[in-house]
Design an enzyme around this catalytic site. Structure first.
Site, PDB file in Angstrom:
ATOM      1  CG  HIS A 195      -2.142  -0.672   1.170  1.00 29.26           C
ATOM      2  ND1 HIS A 195      -2.769  -1.229   2.241  1.00 29.26           N
ATOM      3  CD2 HIS A 195      -2.925  -0.886   0.102  1.00 29.26           C
ATOM      4  CE1 HIS A 195      -3.907  -1.767   1.837  1.00 29.26           C
ATOM      5  NE2 HIS A 195      -4.019  -1.568   0.545  1.00 29.26           N
ATOM      6  NE  ARG A 302      -3.197  -5.024 -11.079  1.00 30.23           N
ATOM      7  CZ  ARG A 302      -2.275  -4.348 -11.761  1.00 30.23           C
ATOM      8  NH1 ARG A 302      -2.306  -3.042 -11.794  1.00 30.23           N
ATOM      9  NH2 ARG A 302      -1.324  -4.997 -12.411  1.00 30.23           N
ATOM     10  NE  ARG A 338      -7.276  -8.292 -12.650  1.00 29.22           N
ATOM     11  CZ  ARG A 338      -5.977  -8.278 -12.350  1.00 29.22           C
ATOM     12  NH1 ARG A 338      -5.097  -8.640 -13.267  1.00 29.22           N
ATOM     13  NH2 ARG A 338      -5.562  -7.895 -11.172  1.00 29.22           N
ATOM     14  CD  GLU A 439      -3.321 -12.780 -15.932  1.00 30.18           C
ATOM     15  OE1 GLU A 439      -2.520 -11.913 -15.570  1.00 30.18           O
ATOM     16  OE2 GLU A 439      -4.446 -12.900 -15.415  1.00 30.18           O
ATOM     17  CG  ASP A 463       0.250 -13.250 -13.231  1.00 35.56           C
ATOM     18  OD1 ASP A 463       1.047 -13.616 -12.347  1.00 35.56           O
ATOM     19  OD2 ASP A 463      -0.808 -12.652 -12.975  1.00 35.56           O
ATOM     20  NE  ARG A 473       3.398 -10.440 -10.411  1.00 31.74           N
ATOM     21  CZ  ARG A 473       2.175 -10.120 -10.818  1.00 31.74           C
ATOM     22  NH1 ARG A 473       1.469 -10.957 -11.564  1.00 31.74           N
ATOM     23  NH2 ARG A 473       1.656  -8.963 -10.514  1.00 31.74           N
ATOM     24  CB  CYS A 510      -3.239  -4.370 -18.987  1.00 33.85           C
ATOM     25  SG  CYS A 510      -3.672  -6.067 -18.595  1.00 33.85           S
TER      26      CYS A 510
END
Ligand code: PEP
Ligand code: MG
Length: 581
Positions: A195, A302, A338, A439, A463, A473, A510
């Site tokens: 955050h 998201r 999404r 992805e 991804d 990742r 994206c």
């Protein structure tokens, strides 16, 4: 010659200022046993500390000026909600009573239980939520121990222009820092998707995280120069470096000011090809960025952010309000919503309900897999997205798709929900566009058959790279394997773009690669004409588009795609990026 330290640059910008060392937030906690007759008093003492913590947070909340991005308020709200959560209110009380221990120790034990649950999670975003637990717990511990308020809560201007050096920073602290005019911050801990770093970027505060032993190596008050993009910190450097960075700072300012002229201009290459640039957003209120950069709508919203900073699940009506507000803010431009990208362990509804489990790995029950298993989670979202489609150009996008039957199942569900809404007389757009993220390598390999059933595709390189190269990742140890220029990754991207062209549907990108200036020309040459990225990168990418000729790039990209060596590819890209067109 001074000392140079390095970390991960997470919020760009050059800052020059004196170091202000914030000492560790976590106080030392010792355990002591209580005689039976003092247990009730200890519970009262704990509850009083909770009350004081609530008052402190509500005072911080009142300081939030109008116009502050809503996500900041949301973070403070998360901490307020955590103070109401039984995991932090009732559980420590039970421990005080059953173990007859001091409140600090009971709270520490409960903190350890909660943190171990978060640490077992695979999703990097959720894993960093343990920071929220720590921030709230530390606040209560300080109160229990009668320690003074955190320096950031003092109301004078001693922090103006300083560079904060600390172990970790909470979003609430970052808000206070911004009020006090802090120039930048450096932390030893933290993740690039926490955050705090998301906030730092949206507030434009330069930041570097993961600087090992920063507090040991940086003397208080020393003169620092930090580059929030490169992730470098110069401690007490010489006059020559200072001159260099001052001029670089001025140059950056000029560069940013110069970029603003692209805001009103369309994204067109020198030889006249139009490119679409959209924004990635995390919160529905995060629409300022769309306006600021004149993005052509939202390429990735998201939605899981809407579910995660709270102990309960947003119902259909709340989701509808969020989606409609973003659709309205986009003023007729597409908004790509999404569907939930949560994992099995990432069930919303309160931290205490999250079961520690290993089934939720990156290869586990995640995103669309979870949604198909949990209609009670998925259907209200589908209903909300469809209903929002009556208010703007809302499109729906499926994450982590890996097979055709999976897609057909989603499409059937969308049809069922449409029938249901029709039966209820609720408005929706019958022709709402449905697309999918590519992805998973399997999805790229069968992109053509998926494309036949979809209105658009969007390549999620974050991804796609992870799954193609079998490299986590989030794992620093295998970071060196994570490479957008690996020929296998480029071929899968190429395959997806071709599938879209052959079937006649648009293909966007994206993932982070779309907002990385090093890859813009290559991607243009490969035929990508729709980019979605963090809004702060949009004008810069547009400037590259303006200085590029697609016809030349197409030839060059063909050459790149023939290479099977990533180093050779890197060299070629270097040349492509340096050419004046
Ligand atoms: C991606 O994987 O590229 C992507 C955009 O999704 P996320 O980063 O949210 O996993
Ligand atoms: Mg993804």
């Amino acid at each position: 010659m001074g000392l140079t330290l390095t970390g991960v640059g997470v919020s760009r910008g050059i800052a020059i200022g004196n170091a202000y060392l914030l000492q560790p937030e976590a106080p030392e906690i010792i355990e002591y046993a209580l005689p039976e007759h003092l247990v009730a008093d200890e519970v009262t003492r704990f509850k009083a500390a909770l009350d004081t913590a609530r008052q402190q947070l509500s005072a911080i909340r009142k300081q939030i000026p109008r116009g502050t991005p809503a996500d900041i308020a949301a973070f403070i709200e998360t901490h307020v909600l955590m103070l109401e959560d039984s995991a932090l209110t009732d559980a420590p009380v039970k421990l005080i009573k059953t173990q007859r221990c001091n409140a600090e120790w009971a709270l520490k034990q409960q903190r350890d239980i909660l943190v171990s649950v978060f640490e077992a999670m695979d999703d990097p975003y959720l894993r960093t939520r343990k920071d929220d637990v720590d921030h709230v717990v530390n606040r209560i511990q300080r109160i229990l121990l009668n320690q003074p308020a955190h320096p950031l809560e003092f109301s004078d201007d001693r922090l103006k222009g300083v560079i904060i050096v600390t172990g970790d920073i909470s979003p609430a602290d970052l808000l206070l820092m911004q009020h006090q005019g802090v120039a930048a911050f450096i932390t030893e801990a933290g993740g690039p998707t926490s955050h705090t770093t998301i906030l730092a970027r949206s507030l434009g505060i330069p930041a570097i995280i993961g600087v090992a032993h920063a507090r040991r190596n940086i003397p208080p008050g020393s003169r620092l120069i930090m580059d929030g993009q490169q992730g470098t910190v110069l401690v007490d450097s010489d006059a020559k470096s200072m001159r260099y960075f001052r001029s670089k700072q001025r140059e950056d300012k000029r560069h940013l000011a110069a970029l603003s002229r692209f805001k009103k201009q369309p994204a067109v290459t020198r030889d006249g090809w139009s490119i679409t640039l959209r924004a990635n957003v995390e919160l529905p209120e995060d629409t300022q960025a769309i306006k600021r950069t004149a993005a052509a709508g939202v390429g990735l919203y998201r939605t899981e952010f809407l579910f995660m900073n709270r102990p309960n699940i947003p119902d259909e009506e709340e989701q509808l309000r969020a989606y409609v507000s973003i659709a309205r803010a986009a003023r007729g431009a597409p908004v790509t919503i999404r569907t939930l990208d949560l994992g099995a362990d990432k069930m919303p509804g309160g931290r205490q309900q999250i079961a520690p489990s290993t089934t939720h790995s990156a290869l586990g029950l995640r995103a669309i897999r979870l949604c198909l298993k949990e209609p009670s989670l998925f259907r209200p979202q589908l209903r909300a997205i469809l209903r929002a489609s009556a208010y703007g150009r809302v499109r729906m996008m499926i994450p982590m798709l890996s097979s055709l039957p999976e897609l057909l199942q989603v499409l059937q569900l969308v049809q069922d929900v449409k029938n249901e809404l029709k039966g209820q007389g609720l408005k929706y757009n019958e022709n709402m566009r449905v697309g999918a993220m590519i992805e998973v390598p399997a999805a790229a390999l069968i992109a053509e058959s998926l494309a036949r059933h979809l209105d658009f595709l969007s390549i999620g390189t974050n991804d796609l790279i992870q799954y193609t190269l079998a490299t986590d990742r989030t794992n620093e140890a295998v970071n060196y394997i994570y490479d957008p220029l690996h020929p296998a990754v480029l071929r899968l991207i190429d395959m997806t773009l071709r599938a879209g062209r052959d079937i006649g549907i648009p293909v966007a990108m994206c993932g982070e690669m779309a907002g990385d200036v090093r890859y813009t020309r290559l991607l243009l040459g490969m035929g990508l004409n729709e980019f979605s990225m963090h809004p702060s990168m949009l004008l810069e990418i547009k400037s590259i588009i303006h200085s590029s000729r697609l016809t030349e790039l197409t030839k060059m990209a063909r050459k790149v795609l023939k290479c099977s060596d990533a180093e050779e590819i890197r060299m070629l890209i270097g040349k492509i990026n340096a050419i004046e067109m």
